[in-house]
Design an enzyme around this catalytic site. Structure first.
Site, PDB file in Angstrom:
ATOM      1  N   SER A 194     -16.309 -55.641   9.354  1.00 43.17           N
ATOM      2  CA  SER A 194     -16.962 -54.494   9.568  1.00 43.17           C
ATOM      3  C   SER A 194     -16.827 -54.192  10.309  1.00 43.17           C
ATOM      4  CB  SER A 194     -18.838 -55.655   9.848  1.00 43.17           C
ATOM      5  OG  SER A 194     -19.639 -54.117  10.273  1.00 43.17           O
ATOM      6  N   HIS A 253     -24.417 -57.400   3.671  1.00 42.08           N
ATOM      7  CA  HIS A 253     -22.814 -56.673   4.380  1.00 42.08           C
ATOM      8  C   HIS A 253     -22.431 -57.843   4.634  1.00 42.08           C
ATOM      9  CE1 HIS A 253     -21.426 -55.022   7.109  1.00 42.08           C
ATOM     10  NE2 HIS A 253     -21.767 -54.908   7.980  1.00 42.08           N
TER      11      HIS A 253
END
Length: 703
Positions: free
Chosen positions: A562, A677
């Protein structure tokens, strides 16, 4: 099941071979940097046929080079066993005399939500459980790829709101569930899929922030209109309570519950990722709660509003924990008490409220500690809760209406231990510890410091064999994040131990700026155009590892996801000579378009805006995608993402890989077609991803 730091939770909630292998991607001459129109915008079409065809082609090109490695099979076996191991502490939350826990294993891959009597759990942490909700059964019955995202139950009833995600996306659907009948409520509350927030006002009423139609979602993709929805009426008839602006990150509803059970509905208007305005919703109209923009409400304790400050306010220091009477929430001059003010090497990581005390979990020089703060008469008293030293401590369940609370202690080499925090206790009571999932006796963990370019001392941990020779030839994996005030502290990782240490590797965790290890100032030092200090910190750790002869660039690999994936992309461009491997997970890489992709607009307060001239000029210097150029010292990276990631757009990873291939540069790519995610929708998918990553690292650093 209750409100705590809602805005942060919601947002935060709310992150191997050369390219000569078979591929139809065209390779052309390189240029120093990308200029003009982006030729790979079509890869931002997440579910588009052309884009998914490209994804499958890249997976087919890359995966055999990892899965055909003779080490992959055993890695996958070990990783799957670890993922499905029952040797995990059942941490969760407290609600009306029960301890609740979400549990996954080989029989419950998607997971079950279960509960035990609180007194039984507090005896030894190993009670008799009863299943409340079975996600595997629901997914099978509905032929759906459901991922459990949370549950919110209303005190005094058996009614709950269950949040389910399709394949792990941030967008969820809410459905009313009765834990007494173990079934969804016929004709009950149902919110369609969206990035929503919903909480109970009372038995027949919800506070809802969702996609109400055109013009009701922010540029960041979150709702900014909060409404009151009454049972038995269509969602379209819900009554508006308040609204923010399309330029906000979002507006979210919640409930503060005091230790006497009194509930106060509120809304949080997140104007930026780190700034918000809070409102009480228990009056005729929303009433602003007097707090600075950079602060977080932690709850209510005996009539006092409890909050943390991310900025100095009215003479009260940045990073402090404060309290003032909730009755003065609308006052311009509330009577504020500073309960705890961390020094420059301390931080507050979490605040939990019990019926009797406020429990503060924090760190001192990245080593965990617990404080107990209670109000006795008209005075506040603070005591330390004794725990082992040199590890991490996290809260594992509390309630403002219960005296009992729980915490977990761990370090790199000590398996998680569950502690009971009894009423008025200043010493935690150990309930149970996990059995070791790898033999830690050959290893030692040490903390070092590197000196960054501006002289800042940056701590990092090294996990290695006791008899490791300092000859510069040790395969070393360096991990860091460096953003959003997220702290990375010593934790027990069976995956690191079994899949990396036991196979001859060294593991390093760097506490670079941008994180929260030393409080808000450590984070804010790297915001917007000051972000280069984060990358300088990481480079300093790389150099320090080499100077201490722990490793050399030939044996050094890096990993991050991320925001940490952005870190990997920047370091690959700025200092490729320092490494021979990089695992780039669910990354941000196009920093000139990130704010136009999914939740990207919500991160402008962290990275700066591509629409601002000064900030864009800085972003142009660091953006990994546009700054790619052909070079001989660029190592072979592994880029990992997920089609279902609706937080960091998979287009970042796709375009980056396509550009590398265009330049004739080596790259491996894996995109999980499911998974959110975390790039994995269930335990087995997560185990496969880890096995691919460690196979790659062994190929690059050990062979």
């Amino acid at each position: 099941m209750r409100f705590a730091a809602l805005a942060a939770t919601t947002l935060a909630a709310l992150v191997l071979a050369a390219c000569s292998s078979t591929s139809t991607t065209t390779v052309t001459a390189s240029s120093p940097t990308m200029t003009g129109e982006d030729p790979y915008l079509w890869l931002e079409d997440i579910e588009g046929d052309r884009a998914l065809s490209w994804v499958r082609e890249q997976n087919a090109r890359s995966l055999p080079q990892l899965e055909n490695d003779p080490r992959f099979g055993q890695l996958l076996t070990d990783a799957t066993a670890l993922a499905n191991s029952r040797d995990r502490l059942p941490t969760g939350g407290i609600f009306e005399g029960y301890y609740y826990n979400f549990w996954q294993d080989e029989q419950h891959v998607r997971g079950i939500y279960r509960r035990a009597r609180l007194d039984a759990f507090a005896r030894d942490g190993n009670p008799q459980w009863e299943t409340v909700l079975d996600i595997d059964a629901i997914a099978a019955a509905e032929n759906a790829n459901w991922v459990f995202k949370g549950i919110d139950c209303l005190e005094g009833t058996t009614l709950c709101l269950v949040s389910l995600s399709d394949g792990g996306k941030d967008a969820t659907t809410y459905r009313e569930y009765d834990i007494a009948t173990r079934s969804f409520v016929p004709n009950g509350f149902v919110l369609p899929e969206a990035k929503s927030g919903a909480t109970w006002l009372d038995h027949n009423t919800l506070i809802v922030a969702t996609d109400w139609g055109a013009g009701t979602m922010t540029e960041s993709g979150y709702p900014f209109v909060v409404k009151r929805w009454t049972r038995g009426t269509p969602l379209s008839s819900a009554t508006e309570i308040m609204r923010g602006a399309v330029t906000d990150v979002g507006v979210f509803g919640g409930v503060l519950q005091d230790t006497d059970g009194h509930r106060v509905p509120i809304a949080v208007q997140a104007t930026t990722f780190f700034e918000s305005t809070n409102f009480r919703l228990d009056g005729a109209s929303p009433q602003r709660i007097n707090l600075p923009p950079k602060s977080s409400i932690q709850g209510v304790y005996r009539g006092f509003l409890i909050a943390t400050l991310q900025e100095e306010w009215r003479g009260h220091p940045q990073g402090a924990l404060i309290a003032y009477p909730l009755s003065e929430s609308g006052s311009e001059t509330p009577n504020v008490t500073v309960l705890f003010a961390p020094n420059a090497r301390q931080s507050i990581e979490g605040v939990s409220i019990t019926h009797d005390a406020i429990i503060v979990a924090g760190y001192e020089n990245v080593r965990g500690r617990l404080l107990r703060i209670a109000r006795n008469g008209n005075t506040w008293a603070t005591t330390n809760i004794a725990l082992p030293e040199n590890g991490s401590v996290t809260m594992a369940g509390s309630s403002p209406t219960e005296s009992q609370a729980f915490a977990v202690f761990e370090d790199f080499l000590t398996p998680d231990t569950l502690y009971a925090l009894d009423q008025n206790a200043t010493r935690a009571r150990a309930l149970r510890s996990l059995p070791a999932q790898f033999d830690s006796s050959p290893y030692v963990s040490e903390q070092y410091e590197a000196v960054s370019a501006d002289g800042t001392r940056v701590p990092y941990f090294v996990l290695r064999r006791r008899d490791m020779p300092f000859n510069g030839e040790n395969p070393t994996l360096l991990y860091a994040y460096g953003g959003f005030q997220v702290s990375y502290t010593p934790t027990y990782s069976p995956n690191v131990g079994k899949l990396w240490l036991d196979r001859g590797g060294v593991y390093v965790l760097a506490n670079i700026r941008g994180g929260g290890e030393f409080g808000p100032a450590w984070h804010q030092a790297g915001l917007r155009t000051h972000r280069q200090v984060i990358y300088d910190d990481f480079y300093a750790v790389e150099r320090d590892l080499v100077e201490r002869r722990i490793t050399t660039p030939r044996r050094l690999g890096i990993m991050g996801g991320s925001n940490g994936g952005l870190l990997m992309g920047v370091m690959l461009n700025q200092h490729p000579e320092m490494i021979n491997a990089a695992v780039v997970q669910v990354p941000l890489l196009d920093m000139l378009r990130y704010d136009q992709l999914l939740a990207g607009a919500s991160w402008v307060d962290e990275y700066g805006s591509p629409s601002n001239r000064e900030e864009r000029a800085f972003l142009e210097t660091i953006t990994p995608y546009q700054n790619l150029r052909r070079r001989d010292d660029f190592p072979l990276p592994l880029v990992v993402t997920s089609t279902k990631d609706d937080r960091v757009h998979p287009g970042h990873a796709r375009k980056y890989v396509a550009r590398l291939l265009e330049l004739g540069m080596p790259v491996l790519y894996y995109e999980n077609i499911d998974g959110g995610h975390a790039a994995a929708a269930n335990l087995n998918e997560a185990a496969r991803r880890r096995s691919l990553e460690y196979t790659y690292l062994m190929q690059r650093l050990m062979d």
